[in-house]
Design an enzyme around this catalytic site. Sequence first.
Site, short mmCIF file in Angstrom:
data_model
loop_
_atom_site.label_atom_id
_atom_site.label_comp_id
_atom_site.label_asym_id
_atom_site.label_seq_id
_atom_site.Cartn_x
_atom_site.Cartn_y
_atom_site.Cartn_z
N LYS A 11 0.81 -1.23 0.00
CA LYS A 11 0.00 0.00 0.00
C LYS A 11 0.84 1.27 0.00
CE LYS A 11 -2.20 -0.75 3.79
NZ LYS A 11 -1.69 -0.05 4.87
N ARG A 86 -10.16 2.06 8.31
CA ARG A 86 -10.00 0.61 8.54
C ARG A 86 -11.14 0.03 9.35
NH1 ARG A 86 -3.52 -0.55 9.49
NH2 ARG A 86 -2.92 0.91 7.89
N ARG A 125 10.62 -7.86 5.41
CA ARG A 125 10.73 -6.42 5.69
C ARG A 125 11.26 -6.19 7.11
NH1 ARG A 125 5.41 -2.71 5.15
NH2 ARG A 125 4.98 -3.29 7.29
N ARG A 131 11.09 -2.68 11.83
CA ARG A 131 9.83 -2.13 12.35
C ARG A 131 9.35 -2.98 13.52
NH1 ARG A 131 5.09 -0.16 8.27
NH2 ARG A 131 3.80 -1.17 9.86
N ARG A 142 -2.35 -8.51 13.05
CA ARG A 142 -2.74 -7.41 12.14
C ARG A 142 -3.57 -7.96 10.97
NH1 ARG A 142 2.95 -5.54 11.08
NH2 ARG A 142 2.14 -4.05 9.55
P1 AMP Z 1 0.40 0.83 8.51
O1 AMP Z 1 1.72 1.49 8.25
O2 AMP Z 1 -0.68 1.34 7.62
O3 AMP Z 1 0.51 -0.68 8.49
O4 AMP Z 1 -0.03 1.23 10.02
C1 AMP Z 1 0.78 0.88 11.11
C2 AMP Z 1 -0.03 0.87 12.40
O5 AMP Z 1 -0.57 2.18 12.64
C3 AMP Z 1 -1.26 -0.05 12.40
O6 AMP Z 1 -0.92 -1.39 12.71
C4 AMP Z 1 -2.10 0.61 13.49
O7 AMP Z 1 -1.60 0.33 14.77
C5 AMP Z 1 -1.86 2.08 13.21
N1 AMP Z 1 -2.85 2.60 12.24
C6 AMP Z 1 -2.61 3.07 10.97
N2 AMP Z 1 -3.74 3.45 10.37
C7 AMP Z 1 -4.75 3.23 11.27
C8 AMP Z 1 -6.16 3.39 11.23
N3 AMP Z 1 -6.79 3.87 10.14
N4 AMP Z 1 -6.87 3.05 12.35
C9 AMP Z 1 -6.25 2.58 13.44
N5 AMP Z 1 -4.94 2.36 13.54
C10 AMP Z 1 -4.18 2.69 12.46
#
Ligand code: AMP
Length: 185
Positions: A11, A86, A125, A131, A142
């Site tokens: 993404k 989400r 990754r 990370r 997740r």
């Molecule tokens: P990502 O980089 O998109 O995988 O986001 C990393 C982490 O940020 C996720 O695992 C959540 O803990 C938090 N996060 C990102 N976007 C959201 C969202 N829309 N709602 C809730 N938590 C989020």
Amino acid sequence: MLFIGPPGSGKGTQAERISERLDVVAISTGDIFRANVKGETALGVEAKKYMDAGDFVPDSVTNKMVRDRLSEDDLGTGFLLDGYPRTIAQVDHLDEILATGEEKLDLVLQLTADDEELVHRLLGRAKETGRSDDNEAVIRHRLDLYHEQTEAVVAKYAERGILTQVDGIGAVDEVAGRLIAAIEA
Ligand code: AMP
């Protein structure tokens, strides 16, 4: 435009590409949270405990952050949201924000990939980026949340007739080509 996809579907990488190509601002909630964690802001301290566990940051916190970001004046002709909404509560919140402004949602792109492929990619990754939320137990959690909560979001946009699914398996350029084709269509 929205970008939705399970963790590890590419993404973020693809959203950046499309943002450059179409010259629209890409807003990634994950990136904003990570920047806040790095800067040790109050928001970052709050978000970190959820992120490390692979949980969603609570809707109230995430929604406020997105509302603030969308009220900035750099959005120009449009924007691309990566990783938001989400949950159904986030969909409702985004609807409210959009109802008060000039923009409307044109397109929701969902990147698809098989769970085992995603786990494999994310473990790779983890070695490169370190990370803190890329270890197997957290990755699987997740993915579970994606299936339990975010697929309902996808279904909602499908009902509205603005969803396009794109196969996220393949080289970065190949997937980018599919996304561009989907946007042009
Ligand atoms: P990502 O980089 O998109 O995988 O986001 C990393 C982490 O940020 C996720 O695992 C959540 O803990 C938090 N996060 C990102 N976007 C959201 C969202 N829309 N709602 C809730 N938590 C989020």
